[in-house]
Design an enzyme around this catalytic site. Structure first.
Site, PDB file in Angstrom:
ATOM      1  CE  LYS A 122      -5.671   2.183   4.920  1.00  0.00           C
ATOM      2  NZ  LYS A 122      -6.257   3.008   3.811  1.00  0.00           N
TER       3      LYS A 122
ATOM      4  NE  ARG B 256      -9.292  -8.685  -6.400  1.00  0.00           N
ATOM      5  CZ  ARG B 256     -10.462  -8.173  -6.069  1.00  0.00           C
ATOM      6  NH1 ARG B 256     -11.490  -8.260  -6.899  1.00  0.00           N
ATOM      7  NH2 ARG B 256     -10.645  -7.542  -4.926  1.00  0.00           N
TER       8      ARG B 256
ATOM      9  CE  LYS C  23      -4.070  -2.025   2.025  1.00  0.00           C
ATOM     10  NZ  LYS C  23      -5.173  -1.796   2.927  1.00  0.00           N
TER      11      LYS C  23
ATOM     12  CG  ASN D 207      -9.171  -4.278  -5.575  1.00  0.00           C
ATOM     13  OD1 ASN D 207      -8.340  -4.559  -4.720  1.00  0.00           O
ATOM     14  ND2 ASN D 207     -10.365  -3.822  -5.282  1.00  0.00           N
TER      15      ASN D 207
ATOM     16  CD  GLU E 146      -7.556  -2.155  -1.661  1.00  0.00           C
ATOM     17  OE1 GLU E 146      -6.484  -2.774  -1.549  1.00  0.00           O
ATOM     18  OE2 GLU E 146      -8.633  -2.613  -1.250  1.00  0.00           O
TER      19      GLU E 146
ATOM     20  CG  HIS F 107     -15.933   1.908  -1.950  1.00  0.00           C
ATOM     21  ND1 HIS F 107     -14.883   1.224  -1.392  1.00  0.00           N
ATOM     22  CD2 HIS F 107     -15.940   1.570  -3.265  1.00  0.00           C
ATOM     23  CE1 HIS F 107     -14.284   0.513  -2.329  1.00  0.00           C
ATOM     24  NE2 HIS F 107     -14.911   0.701  -3.475  1.00  0.00           N
TER      25      HIS F 107
ATOM     26  CD  GLU G 278      -4.659   6.579   4.123  1.00  0.00           C
ATOM     27  OE1 GLU G 278      -3.777   6.673   3.243  1.00  0.00           O
ATOM     28  OE2 GLU G 278      -5.715   5.946   3.949  1.00  0.00           O
ATOM     29  CE  LYS G 279      -8.458  14.929   8.856  1.00  0.00           C
ATOM     30  NZ  LYS G 279      -8.115  15.508  10.168  1.00  0.00           N
TER      31      LYS G 279
HETATM   32  P1  ADP Z   1      -8.256  -3.389   2.396  1.00  0.00           P
HETATM   33  O1  ADP Z   1      -7.143  -3.648   1.431  1.00  0.00           O
HETATM   34  O2  ADP Z   1      -8.081  -4.111   3.683  1.00  0.00           O
HETATM   35  O3  ADP Z   1      -9.608  -3.550   1.784  1.00  0.00           O
HETATM   36  P2  ADP Z   1      -8.497  -0.479   2.139  1.00  0.00           P
HETATM   37  O4  ADP Z   1      -7.332   0.434   2.158  1.00  0.00           O
HETATM   38  O5  ADP Z   1      -9.172  -0.710   0.842  1.00  0.00           O
HETATM   39  O6  ADP Z   1      -8.078  -1.860   2.823  1.00  0.00           O
HETATM   40  O7  ADP Z   1      -9.557   0.048   3.189  1.00  0.00           O
HETATM   41  C1  ADP Z   1     -10.681  -0.717   3.548  1.00  0.00           C
HETATM   42  C2  ADP Z   1     -11.748   0.160   4.185  1.00  0.00           C
HETATM   43  O8  ADP Z   1     -11.246   0.811   5.357  1.00  0.00           O
HETATM   44  C3  ADP Z   1     -12.244   1.280   3.296  1.00  0.00           C
HETATM   45  O9  ADP Z   1     -13.256   0.849   2.419  1.00  0.00           O
HETATM   46  C4  ADP Z   1     -12.765   2.264   4.345  1.00  0.00           C
HETATM   47  O10 ADP Z   1     -14.018   1.820   4.822  1.00  0.00           O
HETATM   48  C5  ADP Z   1     -11.767   2.129   5.469  1.00  0.00           C
HETATM   49  N1  ADP Z   1     -10.674   3.112   5.310  1.00  0.00           N
HETATM   50  C6  ADP Z   1      -9.447   2.911   4.787  1.00  0.00           C
HETATM   51  N2  ADP Z   1      -8.721   4.051   4.790  1.00  0.00           N
HETATM   52  C7  ADP Z   1      -9.496   5.005   5.350  1.00  0.00           C
HETATM   53  C8  ADP Z   1      -9.333   6.412   5.637  1.00  0.00           C
HETATM   54  N3  ADP Z   1      -8.204   7.052   5.359  1.00  0.00           N
HETATM   55  N4  ADP Z   1     -10.374   7.067   6.215  1.00  0.00           N
HETATM   56  C9  ADP Z   1     -11.523   6.423   6.495  1.00  0.00           C
HETATM   57  N5  ADP Z   1     -11.746   5.120   6.259  1.00  0.00           N
HETATM   58  C10 ADP Z   1     -10.754   4.410   5.686  1.00  0.00           C
END
Ligand code: ADP
Length: 461
Positions: A171, A304, A128, A302, A300, A221, A213-214
């Protein structure tokens, strides 16, 4: 015939495809291959040996016991099946080995085409921090916060958090599936979050690197579908809203994301396409964003095919799996960005074999089955009456997709389609979907990622 519906002419890189997956997506891929006259080789576990979609494959090879680790995740067994069958290509579907760079490399090392991006792109996006760095370099807007791993010193970490402003989210660089992240509202919480997440990252992901991050409080989404070839063409095929989630699992998806400014979406889509060109991306992929107060923040990519690809297919008229197979043959995408136009509105309900109230998995025998039909109704499912849903895998048993000229009409169409669907013998979440499509807030559109869980909390059992 529109240009993008052209079949595969001329010499082919592969004439057969080994489908390294199961269930609805295995059937989806098999159908696309059959339309293109590609020979289909299905691998299966012992639990899926008698699944109905085996009968329509050209060849079936059982690669191991039911447990995923011994079959669909067993690289050695799949590579042996490749050698035995002489398959020209492998389609990994989603989940299982679809985002495993080592698997993609192993497939290509034996001279077989991996239907997906180059392993290098999978690897960057699987880290990430590396992904965020690549996206920032390409001008894709990211969540505020550095694109480097956290230092060891807690005082330095606190200084970074103070600069971003609380709340922040810690994260793990190697995290996934909603694991490896924690929110902190003040310096004391931050210290605890760093300690716990670092330990989890070391244990679960084998990579102790963290970043912060913030934390966005009420985002939606929103994601963008990309289609790229190896000749430098990269197109974006519109956006989807997947905010209706429970425990970070998507439940209902729609395209387009309601209420987005067309100019903003076009600017972000163009940035994503440019980022793909910069990293030498090939195949289909999805950029996931959090969207809040009119701003996009990359979270992120994906690398695929995604479960929710049908809503984009319905609105764009582009068969994404077919395009995936064509670009893997080395053909250029024969469509320009100006020719991509989305029409109407589409929804997808993920139908799971689970209790609609407790969400406990409900495998077992399907004793009766009735799917809906009519204009703009699509069912992607491997289910038939008499099918036994195995207990070893994800509970997704089918997807109900509708398309209509407007969002309002699509909601009405989905209500009728859900009312006409009947699955007997096992518990499913159909009744949950019926209630969601009566929820005034959801029907009004643009609910945030917390809406479904809050709404479920307020529902009477
Ligand atoms: P994963 O790879 O585990 O799916 P993601 O980075 O896609 O991780 O994040 C999964 C979920 O976590 C997001 O859909 C959101 O709900 C929450 N999330 C991630 N980053 C943030 C953020 N900076 N602020 C608020 N929610 C977040």
């Amino acid at each position: 015939m529109p240009a993008h519906a052209a079949p595969i002419d001329g010499p082919r890189r592969f004439n057969s495809v080994l489908i390294a997956n199961r269930g609805e997506v295995a059937l989806r891929i098999q159908r696309a291959c059959r339309e293109l006259d590609l020979r289909t080789i299905m691998i299966c576990s012992e639990a899926d040996r008698n699944a109905p979609y085996m009968a329509t494959a050209d060849e079936v090879i059982c690669i191991g016991p039911s447990r995923p680790g011994q079959s669909y995740l067993n690289q050695a067994a799949i590579l042996l099946a490749l050698r035995t069958t002489g398959a020209g290509a492998v389609h990994p579907g989603y989940g299982f080995l679809s985002e495993n760079a080592g698997f993609a490399e192993a497939v290509e090392a034996v001279g077989t085409v991996f239907i997906g991006p180059p392993a290098s792109a999978i690897r960057i996006m699987g880290d990430k921090i590396a992904a965020k760095r690549a996206m920032m370099a390409a001008g894709v807007p990211c969540v505020p916060g550095p694109d480097t791993a956290l230092p060891d010193e807690i005082a330095e970490i606190k200084a970074i958090a103070a600069e971003i402003g609380y709340p922040v989210i810690v994260k793990a660089a190697g995290g996934g599936g909603g694991r490896g992240m924690r929110v902190a509202h003040d310096p004391a919480e931050l210290e605890a979050a760093v300690t716990v997440t670092r330990e989890e990252a070391r244990r679960a992901f084998g990579n102790p690197e963290l970043y912060i991050e913030k934390f966005l409080e009420q985002p939606r989404h929103v994601e963008i579908q990309l289609l790229c070839d190896e000749h430098g063409n990269a197109l974006w095929l519109g956006h989807r809203d997947c905010s209706m989630q429970r425990r970070h699992q998507k439940v209902v998806e729609e395209a387009p994301a309601p209420g987005l400014s067309a100019d903003l979406a076009a600017a972000i889509g163009a940035r994503c396409a440019e980022a793909c060109r910069q990293i030498g991306y090939r195949g289909v992929g999805t950029f996931e964003f959090l969207y809040e107060n009119g701003e996009f923040y990359f979270i992120e990519m994906n690398t695929r095919l995604q479960v929710e690809h049908p809503v984009t297919e319905m609105t764009s008229g582009i068969d994404i799996v077919r395009e995936q197979l064509r670009v893997a043959q080395g053909l250029p995408v024969d469509l320009s960005q100006a020719e991509v136009a989305t029409v109407g509105h589409a929804f997808e309900c993920r139908i799971n074999a689970e209790d609609p109230l407790t969400f406990a998995a409900s495998p077992g025998l399907v004793t009766g089955l009735q799917w809906p039909g009519g204009p703009g109704v699509r069912v992607d499912s491997h289910l038939v009456a008499g099918y036994k849903v195995p207990s070893h895998y994800d509970s997704l048993i089918g997807k109900l997709i509708v398309h209509a000229p407007t969002r309002e009409q699509a909601i009405r169409r989905m209500r009728v389609a859900l009312a006409d669907t009947r699955i007997d013998g096992i518990a499913t979440n159909l009744s949950l979907h019926r209630r969601i499509f009566e929820d005034p807030a959801f029907c009004a559109g643009a609910t945030d990622i917390h809406h479904l869980e809050k709404w479920l909390g307020g529902q009477k059992p």
